[in-house]
Enzyme design. Structure first.
Site, short mmCIF file in Angstrom:
data_model
loop_
_atom_site.label_atom_id
_atom_site.label_comp_id
_atom_site.label_asym_id
_atom_site.label_seq_id
_atom_site.Cartn_x
_atom_site.Cartn_y
_atom_site.Cartn_z
N TYR A 69 -0.23 0.16 -3.72
CA TYR A 69 -1.60 0.62 -4.26
C TYR A 69 -2.17 1.89 -3.63
O TYR A 69 -1.63 2.47 -2.56
CB TYR A 69 -2.61 -0.31 -3.94
N LYS A 93 2.60 -3.34 6.65
CA LYS A 93 2.77 -3.13 5.36
C LYS A 93 4.40 -3.07 4.81
O LYS A 93 4.42 -3.73 4.35
CB LYS A 93 1.83 -2.26 4.28
N SER A 122 0.85 -0.88 0.26
CA SER A 122 -0.15 0.21 -0.15
C SER A 122 1.18 1.20 -0.42
O SER A 122 1.90 1.34 0.56
CB SER A 122 -0.78 0.27 1.59
N TYR A 166 -1.88 -1.42 11.11
CA TYR A 166 -2.35 -2.01 9.61
C TYR A 166 -1.14 -1.48 8.59
O TYR A 166 0.05 -2.04 8.56
CB TYR A 166 -3.28 -0.65 8.86
N1 UFG Z 1 -12.77 11.15 2.74
C1 UFG Z 1 -14.36 11.59 3.31
N2 UFG Z 1 -15.46 11.78 3.89
C2 UFG Z 1 -15.73 10.07 4.26
C3 UFG Z 1 -13.97 9.08 3.68
C4 UFG Z 1 -12.84 9.59 3.67
O1 UFG Z 1 -13.77 12.71 3.05
O2 UFG Z 1 -16.85 9.27 4.37
C5 UFG Z 1 -12.07 11.33 3.22
C6 UFG Z 1 -10.75 11.23 3.10
O3 UFG Z 1 -10.36 12.29 4.55
C7 UFG Z 1 -9.54 10.97 1.95
C8 UFG Z 1 -10.70 10.84 1.13
O4 UFG Z 1 -11.46 11.11 1.54
O5 UFG Z 1 -8.77 12.61 2.51
C9 UFG Z 1 -9.86 9.49 0.98
O6 UFG Z 1 -10.29 8.06 2.01
P1 UFG Z 1 -10.24 6.84 1.91
O7 UFG Z 1 -10.87 6.27 3.12
O8 UFG Z 1 -11.20 6.64 1.27
O9 UFG Z 1 -8.87 6.50 1.71
P2 UFG Z 1 -7.66 7.29 2.11
O10 UFG Z 1 -6.79 7.45 1.42
O11 UFG Z 1 -7.65 7.14 3.47
O12 UFG Z 1 -6.85 5.74 2.79
C10 UFG Z 1 -6.33 4.47 1.42
C11 UFG Z 1 -7.09 3.65 2.28
C12 UFG Z 1 -6.02 2.79 3.33
C13 UFG Z 1 -4.80 3.74 3.67
C14 UFG Z 1 -4.46 4.83 2.80
C15 UFG Z 1 -3.28 5.58 3.18
O13 UFG Z 1 -7.74 2.87 1.99
O14 UFG Z 1 -6.28 1.07 3.12
O15 UFG Z 1 -4.96 5.31 1.96
O16 UFG Z 1 -3.06 6.46 3.41
F1 UFG Z 1 -3.60 3.20 4.40
#
Ligand code: UFG
Length: 374
Positions: A211, A188, A159, A184
């Site tokens: 990813y 990784k 990741s 988590y």
């Molecule tokens: N977001 C919102 N509202 C929500 C959910 C997400 O505004 O309800 C925003 C988050 O703040 C972030 C963006 O959308 O800015 C993406 O959030 P995600 O949760 O979809 O993805 P992340 O980038 O936080 O998480 C991903 C992977 C994880 C990993 C992480 C590392 O899902 O497995 O990247 O940065 F650990």
């Protein structure tokens, strides 16, 4: 009369010859040795899309999944899409003896693609040991099985979280690994270290794929992401809000140092991601890897803000999304997107589907889910 009999005999002979020919073809097909790949977590989100990509490339696939965060029905759906239900083994890879006996009974695997792992950041902070036990022990059991049974090639599901908030963007494979902000993410990082040392010691080749943000679903809308409970990730929250399962999407923060104030991520279509796994496994089978252990970023190379994702969704779905800006979510980084030039150059792979295609496929999947429950 005689002419008619001769004709009938000729037709009869031709029919027999045709039947013999098709029997030969079928036997050849049966005897043709297809390369077999093990996909752990193959009933899960990225795993199931990868099983399809492997089968479509001519590989035979065995799936191991303990169904802790997936459903057995996905295996049937894969069969519907490709015409071939993959071999399915339901057990937990933390079980050392079960894992060892799987490898003993499956000699001659061409490779392993290891997805099976826990992946929720928040959950990993509440119960870190559950994450270390599950994610690390399963990897070690797999490596042990590969070592004992001479299985050479492993693709590992890593990741972009290993980079944390990098100092320079876009982030390259050579960018420094920062201290993990979640258990988590740390699993990784530790898994990558386990691989780095194990490949040399045991004569295994491995490719770790980092990813960025996988989203979207298969074009058939028969498989896609199936989050349990309230989704943590942005895309399922958007589609569930649009379908009426959730009332309102919370946008976590609009005061970041980005053009519209919301965080930026590199979203990648899961079908593009799946294809990269096939490319990686073929690279190792074809002995084209540059070293025993390689690492590739898998993203599109383009970053989009949360508000841009919402706009794209609204455009392709024709729906207005109910959302409101709230405070930041703790642990979120500001911006992250991939330098994809190494994957393009070395793997010969690049993402083809754009953000609109990602949102449209995710939306079709949500609609299909809603219909199947009606
Ligand atoms: N977001 C919102 N509202 C929500 C959910 C997400 O505004 O309800 C925003 C988050 O703040 C972030 C963006 O959308 O800015 C993406 O959030 P995600 O949760 O979809 O993805 P992340 O980038 O936080 O998480 C991903 C992977 C994880 C990993 C992480 C590392 O899902 O497995 O990247 O940065 F650990």
């Amino acid at each position: 009369m005689a002419g008619g009999r001769a004709q009938r005999t000729a037709t009869h002979k031709r029919k027999h010859a045709d039947a013999r020919a098709s029997l030969r073809i079928n036997m050849a097909k049966k005897n043709e040795k297809r390369l077999k790949v093990l996909v752990t977590g193959g009933a899960g989100y990225i795993g199931s899309h990868t099983v399809i990509a492997l089968q479509q490339q001519g590989f035979e696939v065995a799936v191991i999944d303990n169904l802790s965060n997936s459903h057995a029905g996905v295996i049937d759906r894969i069969g519907e899409i490709t015409g071939e239900r993959p071999e399915f083994h339901e057990f937990d890879l933390v079980d050392r003896r079960r894992t060892a006996s799987f490898f003993a009974a499956n000699a001659g695997l061409a490779g392993v693609i290891h997805f099976a792992a826990h992946k929720a950041v928040g959950e990993s902070m509440k119960d870190p040991l559950m994450y270390y036990r599950n994610n690390l022990i399963s990897l070690m059991n797999i490596l042990e099985g590969m070592r004992r049974r001479n299985v050479a090639n492993l693709v590992f599901s890593s990741s972009c979280t290993v980079y944390g908030q990098p100092d320079e963007l876009p982030v390259k494979e050579t960018s420094p690994i920062k201290e993990a902000v979640s258990a988590y993410g740390n699993t990784k990082q530790m898994s990558e270290d386990i691989l780095r040392f194990s490949v040399h010691a045991y004569g295994i080749r491995a490719i770790a794929l980092r990813y960025f943000n996988p989203v979207g679903a298969h074009e058939s809308a028969l498989i896609g992401e199936l989050p349990r409970g309230v989704p943590n990730n942005l895309t399922p929250f958007i589609t569930q809000t649009a379908i009426g399962k959730r009332e309102c999407l919370s946008v976590f923060g609009s005061d970041y140092n980005t053009p519209d104030g919301t965080p930026i991520r590199d979203y990648i279509h899961v079908v593009d991601l799946a294809r990269a796994h096939v490319t990686a496994v073929e690279r190792m089978i074809g002995k084209k890897a540059k070293s025993d252990y390689e690492i590739f970023n898998l993203g599109t190379g383009k970053g989009y803000s949360v508000l841009e994702v919402i706009r794209s969704f609204e455009k392709v779905s024709g729906r207005k999304l109910n959302y409101r800006i709230v405070g930041r979510r703790s642990g979120d980084i500001e911006q992250l997107w991939a330098d994809t030039s190494y994957a393009r150059r070395e793997l010969g792979w690049k993402a083809e589907r754009d953000l609109d295609a990602m949102m449209l496929s995710a939306w079709k999947w949500e609609q299909a889910l809603a219909q199947s429950k009606e």
